[in-house]
Structure formats: C-alpha cells, structure tokens
Motif scaffolding. Structure first.
Motif, PDB file in Angstrom:
ATOM      1  N   HIS A  75     -11.710   4.421 -13.968  1.00  0.00           N
ATOM      2  CA  HIS A  75     -11.240   5.537 -13.136  1.00  0.00           C
ATOM      3  C   HIS A  75     -10.654   5.016 -11.825  1.00  0.00           C
ATOM      4  O   HIS A  75      -9.607   5.460 -11.383  1.00  0.00           O
ATOM      5  CB  HIS A  75     -12.387   6.510 -12.863  1.00  0.00           C
ATOM      6  N   ARG A  76     -11.317   4.035 -11.209  1.00  0.00           N
ATOM      7  CA  ARG A  76     -10.843   3.483  -9.940  1.00  0.00           C
ATOM      8  C   ARG A  76      -9.487   2.804 -10.127  1.00  0.00           C
ATOM      9  O   ARG A  76      -8.578   2.971  -9.328  1.00  0.00           O
ATOM     10  CB  ARG A  76     -11.862   2.485  -9.389  1.00  0.00           C
ATOM     11  N   THR A  77      -9.317   2.045 -11.223  1.00  0.00           N
ATOM     12  CA  THR A  77      -8.054   1.355 -11.486  1.00  0.00           C
ATOM     13  C   THR A  77      -6.922   2.348 -11.692  1.00  0.00           C
ATOM     14  O   THR A  77      -5.835   2.186 -11.150  1.00  0.00           O
ATOM     15  CB  THR A  77      -8.193   0.454 -12.726  1.00  0.00           C
ATOM     16  N   VAL A  78      -7.173   3.394 -12.464  1.00  0.00           N
ATOM     17  CA  VAL A  78      -6.149   4.405 -12.703  1.00  0.00           C
ATOM     18  C   VAL A  78      -5.788   5.102 -11.401  1.00  0.00           C
ATOM     19  O   VAL A  78      -4.621   5.327 -11.093  1.00  0.00           O
ATOM     20  CB  VAL A  78      -6.621   5.427 -13.770  1.00  0.00           C
ATOM     21  N   ALA A  79      -6.774   5.423 -10.580  1.00  0.00           N
ATOM     22  CA  ALA A  79      -6.520   6.103  -9.313  1.00  0.00           C
ATOM     23  C   ALA A  79      -5.717   5.229  -8.364  1.00  0.00           C
ATOM     24  O   ALA A  79      -4.851   5.716  -7.639  1.00  0.00           O
ATOM     25  CB  ALA A  79      -7.846   6.507  -8.665  1.00  0.00           C
ATOM     26  N   GLU A  80      -5.972   3.916  -8.369  1.00  0.00           N
ATOM     27  CA  GLU A  80      -5.222   3.022  -7.477  1.00  0.00           C
ATOM     28  C   GLU A  80      -3.780   2.868  -7.932  1.00  0.00           C
ATOM     29  O   GLU A  80      -2.873   2.765  -7.125  1.00  0.00           O
ATOM     30  CB  GLU A  80      -5.905   1.651  -7.433  1.00  0.00           C
ATOM     31  N   ASP A  81      -3.540   2.809  -9.246  1.00  0.00           N
ATOM     32  CA  ASP A  81      -2.192   2.609  -9.767  1.00  0.00           C
ATOM     33  C   ASP A  81      -1.351   3.875  -9.736  1.00  0.00           C
ATOM     34  O   ASP A  81      -0.136   3.821  -9.714  1.00  0.00           O
ATOM     35  CB  ASP A  81      -2.241   2.077 -11.204  1.00  0.00           C
ATOM     36  N   PHE A  82      -1.983   5.027  -9.751  1.00  0.00           N
ATOM     37  CA  PHE A  82      -1.243   6.282  -9.812  1.00  0.00           C
ATOM     38  C   PHE A  82      -0.546   6.532  -8.483  1.00  0.00           C
ATOM     39  O   PHE A  82      -1.111   6.359  -7.419  1.00  0.00           O
ATOM     40  CB  PHE A  82      -2.194   7.439 -10.127  1.00  0.00           C
ATOM     41  N   GLY A  83       0.688   6.925  -8.540  1.00  0.00           N
ATOM     42  CA  GLY A  83       1.410   7.255  -7.324  1.00  0.00           C
ATOM     43  C   GLY A  83       2.120   6.080  -6.683  1.00  0.00           C
ATOM     44  O   GLY A  83       2.654   6.215  -5.598  1.00  0.00           O
ATOM     45  N   VAL A  84       2.135   4.919  -7.332  1.00  0.00           N
ATOM     46  CA  VAL A  84       2.818   3.756  -6.780  1.00  0.00           C
ATOM     47  C   VAL A  84       4.322   3.935  -6.971  1.00  0.00           C
ATOM     48  O   VAL A  84       4.787   4.213  -8.068  1.00  0.00           O
ATOM     49  CB  VAL A  84       2.343   2.452  -7.458  1.00  0.00           C
ATOM     50  N   LEU A  85       5.056   3.804  -5.886  1.00  0.00           N
ATOM     51  CA  LEU A  85       6.511   3.950  -5.934  1.00  0.00           C
ATOM     52  C   LEU A  85       7.164   2.586  -6.011  1.00  0.00           C
ATOM     53  O   LEU A  85       6.793   1.666  -5.278  1.00  0.00           O
ATOM     54  CB  LEU A  85       6.997   4.686  -4.688  1.00  0.00           C
TER      55      LEU A  85
END
Length: 141
Positions: free
Chosen positions: A38-48
């Motif tokens: 969950h933490r990995t997905v949350a960190e990668d989400f929203g990267v431009l």
C-alpha cells in the motif's frame, strides 16, 4: 483399493494443516507486506513525468508520437502545446481526465519540435511544467 484406505482422515488433516500454515505465514498475506505494498502504491501514484519519443521518422507523409504526463488524471488538468522550429503552434490541447493524460500528436514535416506539458493540480497553476525536444526526420529507404 477403497477410497477410504487411499486417503485416511489423518492424511487429509495433515494436508489441510500444511496448506493453512503456508498460506497464513506467506509473506504476501502478512499485515506488514500488505502495508508495504500500500505504501509503495501510494508513493508512486501521482508522479508526473513527461514521457515520449525524442526521435520520430516520417513514413508516407506523417508520423504519430504518443506522449504521456503521468500524475493523477482524476484531479490534474493537463495543457499540451507543441511548437515547430518556427515557433508556430501545431498542437494545443487542455483538459482533465485520462483522455488528456496521454495524447497522440501528428507530425507532418521534418524538423525539431518542442512538446510542452503544463499540469495544474488543485490551485497551483504551474504545479508541473516540462518541455522536451522532438526531432522528426525522414525515414531511410
């Protein structure tokens, strides 16, 4: 041989216990593993990140390049502007949603182009801005 003799209750019990132990102690089902995923997905989400080809070859009078900006299409507003080597705008598109996060741009002449992406997120009009150069050349015969 009877089925009861082939698979006595104690064998089925041992198999059930082994399967239960393997699935419960599996690193994929542990709480810490789920939190890490969950933490990995949350960190990668929203990267431009402006991504696309730097070189394209014209075949039969044109070529299409696909460019992507990443980010969060649900909340981000994307503005794409492409200019040719004379500074003339050949592509200008703006909006929110998945259809604007990735665009297909048609190039019909050889030369150098600037692909510019501006992303507005929440109230920040220049949340992300990036320009990349694209060189369009004639394909070799």
């Amino acid at each position: 041989m009877r089925a009861k003799d082939q698979f006595p209750t104690w064998k089925i019990g041992i198999l059930y216990a082994l399967i239960s132990l393997l699935t419960v102690s599996s690193p994929l089902t542990s709480i810490s593993a789920v939190k890490n995923i969950h933490r990995t997905v949350a960190e990668d989400f929203g990267v431009l990140e402006l991504m696309g080809p730097e070189y394209l070859c014209i075949v039969f009078g044109g070529v299409i390049g696909t460019f992507s900006g990443g980010g969060d299409p649900e909340t981000d507003v994307y503005t794409w502007v492409v200019t040719d080597q004379n500074g003339e705008v050949i592509f200008n598109q703006s909006g929110g949603g998945v259809q604007y996060e990735t665009v297909k741009i048609s190039f019909n002449e050889i030369g150098k182009y600037q692909v510019k992406l501006n992303v507005r997120r929440n109230n920040q009009s220049d949340f992300y801005e990036k320009t990349m150069e694209v060189t369009v050349q004639k394909a070799l015969n």
